[in-house]
Design a protein around this motif. Structure first.
Motif, PDB file in Angstrom:
ATOM      1  N   CYS A  80      -6.793  11.566  -2.511  1.00  7.97           N
ATOM      2  CA  CYS A  80      -5.536  10.831  -2.671  1.00  7.97           C
ATOM      3  C   CYS A  80      -5.705   9.372  -2.247  1.00  7.97           C
ATOM      4  O   CYS A  80      -5.146   8.463  -2.875  1.00  7.97           O
ATOM      5  CB  CYS A  80      -4.426  11.486  -1.845  1.00  7.97           C
ATOM      6  N   PHE A  81      -6.491   9.149  -1.196  1.00  5.91           N
ATOM      7  CA  PHE A  81      -6.712   7.797  -0.701  1.00  5.91           C
ATOM      8  C   PHE A  81      -7.429   6.953  -1.760  1.00  5.91           C
ATOM      9  O   PHE A  81      -7.054   5.803  -2.031  1.00  5.91           O
ATOM     10  CB  PHE A  81      -7.527   7.852   0.588  1.00  5.91           C
ATOM     11  N   ALA A  82      -8.437   7.531  -2.378  1.00  4.65           N
ATOM     12  CA  ALA A  82      -9.180   6.818  -3.419  1.00  4.65           C
ATOM     13  C   ALA A  82      -8.283   6.524  -4.618  1.00  4.65           C
ATOM     14  O   ALA A  82      -8.304   5.412  -5.178  1.00  4.65           O
ATOM     15  CB  ALA A  82     -10.401   7.641  -3.841  1.00  4.65           C
ATOM     16  N   LEU A 106      -0.213  20.360   6.451  1.00  3.92           N
ATOM     17  CA  LEU A 106      -0.762  19.887   5.185  1.00  3.92           C
ATOM     18  C   LEU A 106      -2.213  19.428   5.305  1.00  3.92           C
ATOM     19  O   LEU A 106      -2.799  18.991   4.304  1.00  3.92           O
ATOM     20  CB  LEU A 106       0.072  18.699   4.667  1.00  3.92           C
ATOM     21  N   PHE A 107      -2.798  19.502   6.490  1.00  2.00           N
ATOM     22  CA  PHE A 107      -4.121  18.897   6.699  1.00  2.00           C
ATOM     23  C   PHE A 107      -5.159  19.433   5.722  1.00  2.00           C
ATOM     24  O   PHE A 107      -5.368  20.640   5.593  1.00  2.00           O
ATOM     25  CB  PHE A 107      -4.596  19.139   8.128  1.00  2.00           C
ATOM     26  N   ASP A 108      -5.773  18.514   5.012  1.00  2.81           N
ATOM     27  CA  ASP A 108      -6.829  18.849   4.055  1.00  2.81           C
ATOM     28  C   ASP A 108      -7.688  17.601   3.905  1.00  2.81           C
ATOM     29  O   ASP A 108      -7.332  16.663   3.190  1.00  2.81           O
ATOM     30  CB  ASP A 108      -6.221  19.264   2.709  1.00  2.81           C
ATOM     31  N   PHE A 157       0.811  -1.206   0.000  1.00  2.00           N
ATOM     32  CA  PHE A 157       0.000   0.000   0.000  1.00  2.00           C
ATOM     33  C   PHE A 157       0.855   1.272   0.000  1.00  2.00           C
ATOM     34  O   PHE A 157       0.654   2.190  -0.789  1.00  2.00           O
ATOM     35  CB  PHE A 157      -0.924   0.015   1.218  1.00  2.00           C
ATOM     36  N   PHE A 158       1.863   1.338   0.888  1.00  3.11           N
ATOM     37  CA  PHE A 158       2.530   2.611   1.136  1.00  3.11           C
ATOM     38  C   PHE A 158       3.800   2.811   0.323  1.00  3.11           C
ATOM     39  O   PHE A 158       4.509   3.788   0.520  1.00  3.11           O
ATOM     40  CB  PHE A 158       2.765   2.779   2.637  1.00  3.11           C
ATOM     41  N   SER A 159       4.035   1.898  -0.620  1.00  4.49           N
ATOM     42  CA  SER A 159       5.002   2.198  -1.674  1.00  4.49           C
ATOM     43  C   SER A 159       4.369   3.168  -2.666  1.00  4.49           C
ATOM     44  O   SER A 159       5.055   3.773  -3.485  1.00  4.49           O
ATOM     45  CB  SER A 159       5.444   0.922  -2.384  1.00  4.49           C
ATOM     46  N   ASN A 160       3.050   3.340  -2.543  1.00  4.02           N
ATOM     47  CA  ASN A 160       2.296   4.231  -3.431  1.00  4.02           C
ATOM     48  C   ASN A 160       2.310   5.662  -2.876  1.00  4.02           C
ATOM     49  O   ASN A 160       1.958   5.898  -1.714  1.00  4.02           O
ATOM     50  CB  ASN A 160       0.864   3.726  -3.563  1.00  4.02           C
ATOM     51  N   GLU A 161       2.702   6.599  -3.711  1.00  3.71           N
ATOM     52  CA  GLU A 161       2.835   7.992  -3.279  1.00  3.71           C
ATOM     53  C   GLU A 161       1.504   8.585  -2.831  1.00  3.71           C
ATOM     54  O   GLU A 161       1.444   9.326  -1.846  1.00  3.71           O
ATOM     55  CB  GLU A 161       3.422   8.827  -4.424  1.00  3.71           C
ATOM     56  N   ASN A 162       0.422   8.271  -3.533  1.00  2.00           N
ATOM     57  CA  ASN A 162      -0.877   8.827  -3.153  1.00  2.00           C
ATOM     58  C   ASN A 162      -1.346   8.308  -1.801  1.00  2.00           C
ATOM     59  O   ASN A 162      -1.989   9.040  -1.036  1.00  2.00           O
ATOM     60  CB  ASN A 162      -1.927   8.528  -4.224  1.00  2.00           C
ATOM     61  N   MET A 163      -1.015   7.061  -1.469  1.00  2.00           N
ATOM     62  CA  MET A 163      -1.385   6.531  -0.163  1.00  2.00           C
ATOM     63  C   MET A 163      -0.632   7.246   0.950  1.00  2.00           C
ATOM     64  O   MET A 163      -1.201   7.586   1.995  1.00  2.00           O
ATOM     65  CB  MET A 163      -1.106   5.029  -0.109  1.00  2.00           C
ATOM     66  N   ARG A 173       0.619  10.251   0.759  1.00  2.00           N
ATOM     67  CA  ARG A 173       0.134  11.632   0.809  1.00  2.00           C
ATOM     68  C   ARG A 173      -1.222  11.697   1.502  1.00  2.00           C
ATOM     69  O   ARG A 173      -1.494  12.633   2.255  1.00  2.00           O
ATOM     70  CB  ARG A 173       0.046  12.208  -0.606  1.00  2.00           C
ATOM     71  N   ALA A 174      -2.057  10.709   1.298  1.00  2.00           N
ATOM     72  CA  ALA A 174      -3.360  10.682   1.968  1.00  2.00           C
ATOM     73  C   ALA A 174      -3.189  10.670   3.481  1.00  2.00           C
ATOM     74  O   ALA A 174      -3.868  11.407   4.211  1.00  2.00           O
ATOM     75  CB  ALA A 174      -4.160   9.462   1.504  1.00  2.00           C
ATOM     76  N   VAL A 175      -2.286   9.840   3.968  1.00  2.00           N
ATOM     77  CA  VAL A 175      -2.031   9.779   5.412  1.00  2.00           C
ATOM     78  C   VAL A 175      -1.518  11.122   5.923  1.00  2.00           C
ATOM     79  O   VAL A 175      -1.966  11.628   6.959  1.00  2.00           O
ATOM     80  CB  VAL A 175      -1.032   8.651   5.739  1.00  2.00           C
ATOM     81  N   ALA A 176      -0.573  11.711   5.191  1.00  2.00           N
ATOM     82  CA  ALA A 176      -0.011  13.002   5.609  1.00  2.00           C
ATOM     83  C   ALA A 176      -1.078  14.096   5.636  1.00  2.00           C
ATOM     84  O   ALA A 176      -1.136  14.907   6.573  1.00  2.00           O
ATOM     85  CB  ALA A 176       1.125  13.397   4.677  1.00  2.00           C
TER      86      ALA A 176
END
Length: 535
Positions: A368-370, A359-361, A303-309, A311-314
């Motif tokens: 990003c998660f989707a 960065l909270f949004d 999962f977290f090798s993915n940049e969007n995942m 970024r979603a957490v961040a």
């Protein structure tokens, strides 16, 4: 019998003034070495801090001041530092172990002792953990590559009282470096006389600081392990007021044992990551936020090798909401460099607010998660847990974060709290998806914090291909340094490889009748030189 001999003649001070106390202190494990150019464990750091003194020092307010230097000048181009030494700093070695300062047992510290020490730091054969910190010295990079000998580094002693150090480029942090143990003097003749045992026993060290080592006994299979230090009247009492008469360290194994000896009044202070259960009304409880707890990701994880995942957490860390449930042990971290890092006598976090890094949004996090789930071909994140080192943080604070993620992402992320040993083994083996990582500099300056992203394997991916510390080591003044720190922080945070969550305090716990015991939360050294006790 040795302790009784030490106590004789130490009781003449005025007890009402708090001076002359015979401190019961504690070390967490046996010091690995008392060689200041090599040692980096907390027990060694504490003894070294009280055994030696340097050309510069950091005062209680965080200002860099002269210590064994009478004065210093800097060349117009900011690269050459000339230090004029005081004439009253002495080496002392109690040759006959009788606690009496006799002719032939003390002699002046000279500029050559600092030259020898700094060249040892740069020598690749030495494998000093501080070589990178002093890589700003001219010739250091050539020495590292084996192209020139350490004796060719541009470190000179024109005479006994003058030390000249030339840097490759201006470095606003250099005076701080000269206050650290790695820059403490080393006498070449004495070093050679120890025949490879320098710093490894009580007969292979001598003092130019507040105390000298009277006895050091350690049996890894036995109890009653001790290290005694007595005030060094050959030197410091003439120039500075060193208040304690004796430091009597017991050497314990682990914090649980240390808390027991504190409870039984067998030690008067100790350091810890947790202030519980010590009530500030009953004890001195001094906390300093020197650690940044941040989320790291396994770059090999599905999962977290993915940049969007990532970024979603961040984007999904709402620190304002987290702050409402935190006790005084934690505070929300928007930045990477913790509040304990000082610049010009002020916390760096006072000079640069970290709120600009937020960065909270919520909506962008969901987007990003989707996208991330789609890219990795997953409908959910079942079984994902945050790896946490037990005792590092109250997991209630982390539960608040994971519950918030559930409301944002509609998926549950759990917490996996393990022992310290298992935590670091799993980090090394890649046995995690997300982990809460305790980031702390080895020394108390910003470059040491940022350097962890170049030196620690699990953090290196967060820096990408950028050279983070090189721009920091060439800042000509504090203003440029502040800008460079800020730029380095922003680059790491926006890359979402390390997500700051909390600033964590570490503590000095002491009995109420003490004053002026100082604690460096980065090296974990306890400084007793100005300690007062009114018991």
């Amino acid at each position: 019998m040795i302790l009784a001999a030490l106590l004789t003649g130490c009781g003449n001070e005025d007890k009402g003034s708090g001076t002359g106390h015979q401190y019961k202190a504690v070390l967490d494990g046996n010091p690995e070495s008392l060689d200041p150019q090599f040692a980096d464990d907390p027990s060694s750091n504490t003894v070294i801090k009280n055994l030696y003194s340097g050309i510069m020092s950091v005062d209680a307010g965080g200002n860099i001041v002269c210590c064994n230097a009478e004065s210093y000048t800097v060349s117009d181009d900011g690269t050459a530092y000339t230090f004029t030494l005081r004439g009253d700093n002495y080496w002392f070695f109690d040759e006959n172990d009788n606690d009496v300062i006799e002719e032939g047992e003390y002699f002046p510290v000279t500029a050559r002792d600092y030259v020898f020490a700094l060249r040892r730091v740069l020598d690749p054969k030495m494998k000093s953990p501080y070589a990178q910190d002093f890589s700003c010295i001219k010739g250091a990079s050539l020495i590292e590559r084996g192209l020139i000998d350490p004796s060719e580094a541009e470190i000179y002693a024109p005479d006994d009282n003058t030390l000249v150090v030339v840097l490759e480029e201006p470095n606003a942090e250099y005076l701080y470096l000269m206050s650290t143990p790695a820059a403490y003097p080393c006498n070449e003749e004495f070093f050679d006389s120890t025949k490879g045992r320098y710093g490894l026993d009580d007969r292979s060290v001598m003092s130019n600081g507040a105390f000298f080592v009277r006895q050091w006994f350690y049996d890894p299979y036995g109890n009653n392990n001790i290290l005694y230090m007595k005030r060094n009247d050959a030197d410091w009492s003439e120039t500075y007021d060193i208040y304690p008469a004796l430091l009597s360290f017991s050497i314990e194994r682990g914090e649980e044992a240390i808390r027991e000896v504190f409870k039984s009044d067998e030690t008067e202070c100790f350091t810890t990551l947790s202030r519980s259960p010590y009530n500030p009304k009953k004890y001195i409880v001094e906390g300093t936020a020197a650690t940044t707890l941040g989320l790291i990701f396994n770059p090999e994880d599905r999962f977290f090798s993915n940049e969007n995942m990532r970024r979603a957490v961040a984007l999904g860390v709402d620190r304002e909401k987290l702050a409402k449930g935190l006790d005084s042990d934690l505070s929300p971290a928007y930045g990477i460099i913790p509040p304990a890092v000082m610049l010009s006598g002020r916390s760096y976090r006072e000079l640069v607010s970290d709120r600009s890094f937020d960065l909270f949004d919520r909506e962008e996090a969901q987007t990003c998660f989707a996208q991330g789930k789609s890219e990795v071909g997953a409908e959910s994140l079942e079984g994902v847990k945050v790896l946490v080192c037990g005792g590092t943080v109250d997991t209630a604070a982390l539960h608040a974060l994971t519950q918030d993620w559930q409301s944002i992402f509609g998926t549950y992320i759990g917490i996996d709290e393990v022992t310290e040993e298992e935590y670091y083994q799993r980090i090394e083996d890649g046995g995690y998806s997300i982990a809460l990582y305790p980031l702390k500099g080895e020394l108390g300056y910003g470059t040491s914090v940022i350097a962890q992203f170049e030196n620690v394997p699990c953090l290196q991916y967060a820096a990408g291909d950028e050279e983070l510390t090189a721009p920091l080591r060439t800042c000509p003044d504090t203003n440029a340094l502040v800008e460079a720190y800020t730029s380095a922080e922003r680059g790491i945070i926006e890359g979402c490889g390390f997500v700051p969550v909390f600033y964590k305090k570490s503590y000095l716990i002491a009995s109420k009748d003490n004053e002026q015991i100082y604690y460096d939360p980065f090296t974990e050294a306890v400084d007793f030189r100005l300690a007062l006790n009114y018991s």
